[in-house]
Scaffold this active site. Structure first.
Site, PDB file in Angstrom:
ATOM      1  N   SER A 191      19.214  13.077  22.780  1.00 12.67           N
ATOM      2  CA  SER A 191      18.960  11.677  22.403  1.00 12.67           C
ATOM      3  C   SER A 191      18.321  11.542  21.028  1.00 12.67           C
ATOM      4  O   SER A 191      17.592  10.585  20.769  1.00 12.67           O
ATOM      5  CB  SER A 191      18.094  10.968  23.458  1.00 12.67           C
ATOM      6  OG  SER A 191      18.708  11.079  24.724  1.00 12.67           O
ATOM      7  N   ARG A 192      18.582  12.521  20.173  1.00 11.27           N
ATOM      8  CA  ARG A 192      18.060  12.503  18.790  1.00 11.27           C
ATOM      9  C   ARG A 192      16.524  12.539  18.731  1.00 11.27           C
ATOM     10  O   ARG A 192      15.939  12.214  17.713  1.00 11.27           O
ATOM     11  CB  ARG A 192      18.557  11.258  18.016  1.00 11.27           C
ATOM     12  CG  ARG A 192      20.093  11.150  17.960  1.00 11.27           C
ATOM     13  CD  ARG A 192      20.690  12.331  17.193  1.00 11.27           C
ATOM     14  NE  ARG A 192      22.128  12.231  17.004  1.00 11.27           N
ATOM     15  CZ  ARG A 192      23.018  12.991  17.641  1.00 11.27           C
ATOM     16  NH1 ARG A 192      22.616  13.911  18.523  1.00 11.27           N
ATOM     17  NH2 ARG A 192      24.299  12.868  17.386  1.00 11.27           N
ATOM     18  N   LEU A 193      15.890  12.963  19.829  1.00  7.53           N
ATOM     19  CA  LEU A 193      14.424  13.070  19.845  1.00  7.53           C
ATOM     20  C   LEU A 193      14.039  14.519  19.558  1.00  7.53           C
ATOM     21  O   LEU A 193      13.512  15.244  20.410  1.00  7.53           O
ATOM     22  CB  LEU A 193      13.873  12.570  21.188  1.00  7.53           C
ATOM     23  CG  LEU A 193      14.178  11.088  21.434  1.00  7.53           C
ATOM     24  CD1 LEU A 193      13.697  10.649  22.818  1.00  7.53           C
ATOM     25  CD2 LEU A 193      13.533  10.218  20.355  1.00  7.53           C
TER      26      LEU A 193
END
Ligand SMILES: Cc1cc2nc3c(=O)[nH]c(=O)nc-3n(C[C@H](O)[C@H](O)[C@H](O)COP(=O)(O)O)c2cc1C
Length: 213
Positions: A191-193
């Site tokens: 999630s692009r985290l």
């Protein structure tokens, strides 16, 4: 075409990076990740993007090969009269970037660049294959070249000149060392985290901070 590009999407799930598992300094952490990149048999894990800045403030980037990591910094070899060489002479602040796609990892190294000693450049030059040694003499790297044939004629002339002789290091060719003052380790996460841990030099010590992804 553009919808295809927009559809290119990958979740990063392989690993994480946290403060508890981080090595004590960025040299050790880099070595740890680099050894994993070698073990994973990545193509040219030592390829890195070198960015320099011209005297007028314009940035430029190109790939070079890391050849040594000594106690002070990251060493590569090039032509001192090339575009990068001229930009380095004007501005010693540079950036290196490694992207190891298969490991979902990126390392950004910011620092000051210097030439390594002539003796160390000699030692490395002597270890290069003969063809690469002649190539260093033949190439006025980054200058305009009239034709491929002109380069090959120059090479032929050099082959004759050095037919039975050891090839000395050209004075315009040698090593550079990037001495880091900041090194960021990036590990892709879902999630692009992503995990981003930044080492910054603080006097003699390295300070670590986590950055928003
Ligand atoms: C995989 C790869 C490795 C390279 N390694 C080097 C290198 O170690 N040294 C070098 O001078 N150029 C290397 N090059 C060529 C540079 O990217 C660049 O074209 C050249 O150094 C001239 O750059 P400049 O005109 O910005 O000075 C490499 C290119 C690639 C794609």
């Amino acid at each position: 075409m553009f919808s295809e590009i927009q559809g290119l999407r990958k979740e990063y799930r392989q690993a994480s990076l946290n403060e508890a598992e981080l090595q004590a300094d960025p040299f050790l952490q880099f070595k740890y990740w680099f050894e994993q990149a070698v073990s994973a048999q990545l193509p040219e894990p030592n390829a890195m993007i070198l960015s320099t800045v011209s005297a007028s403030g314009a940035p430029s980037s190109r790939t070079v090969l890391l050849k040594e990591l000594d106690s002070q910094g990251f060493v590569f070899f090039s032509n001192y009269a090339s575009r990068k060489g001229r930009e380095i002479a004007a501005n010693q602040q540079v950036c290196l970037l490694f992207y190891w796609a298969e490991l979902e990892r990126q390392v950004r190294i910011e620092g000051q660049i210097e030439k390594i000693s002539g003796a160390d450049s000699d030692t490395y030059f002597a270890s290069r294959p003969r063809g690469s040694q002649l190539g260093a003499w033949a190439s006025m790297q980054s200058e305009h070249l009239a034709s491929r044939e002109a380069l090959e004629q120059t090479l032929q002339a050099l082959e004759q000149e050095y037919a039975d002789k050891a090839i000395p290091r050209p004075p315009h060719w040698g090593g550079y060392r990037v001495i880091p003052n900041a090194v960021e380790f990036w590990q892709g996460r879902p999630s692009r985290l992503h995990d981003r841990l930044l080492f910054q030099i603080d006097g003699q010590a390295w300070r670590v901070t986590r950055l928003f992804p």
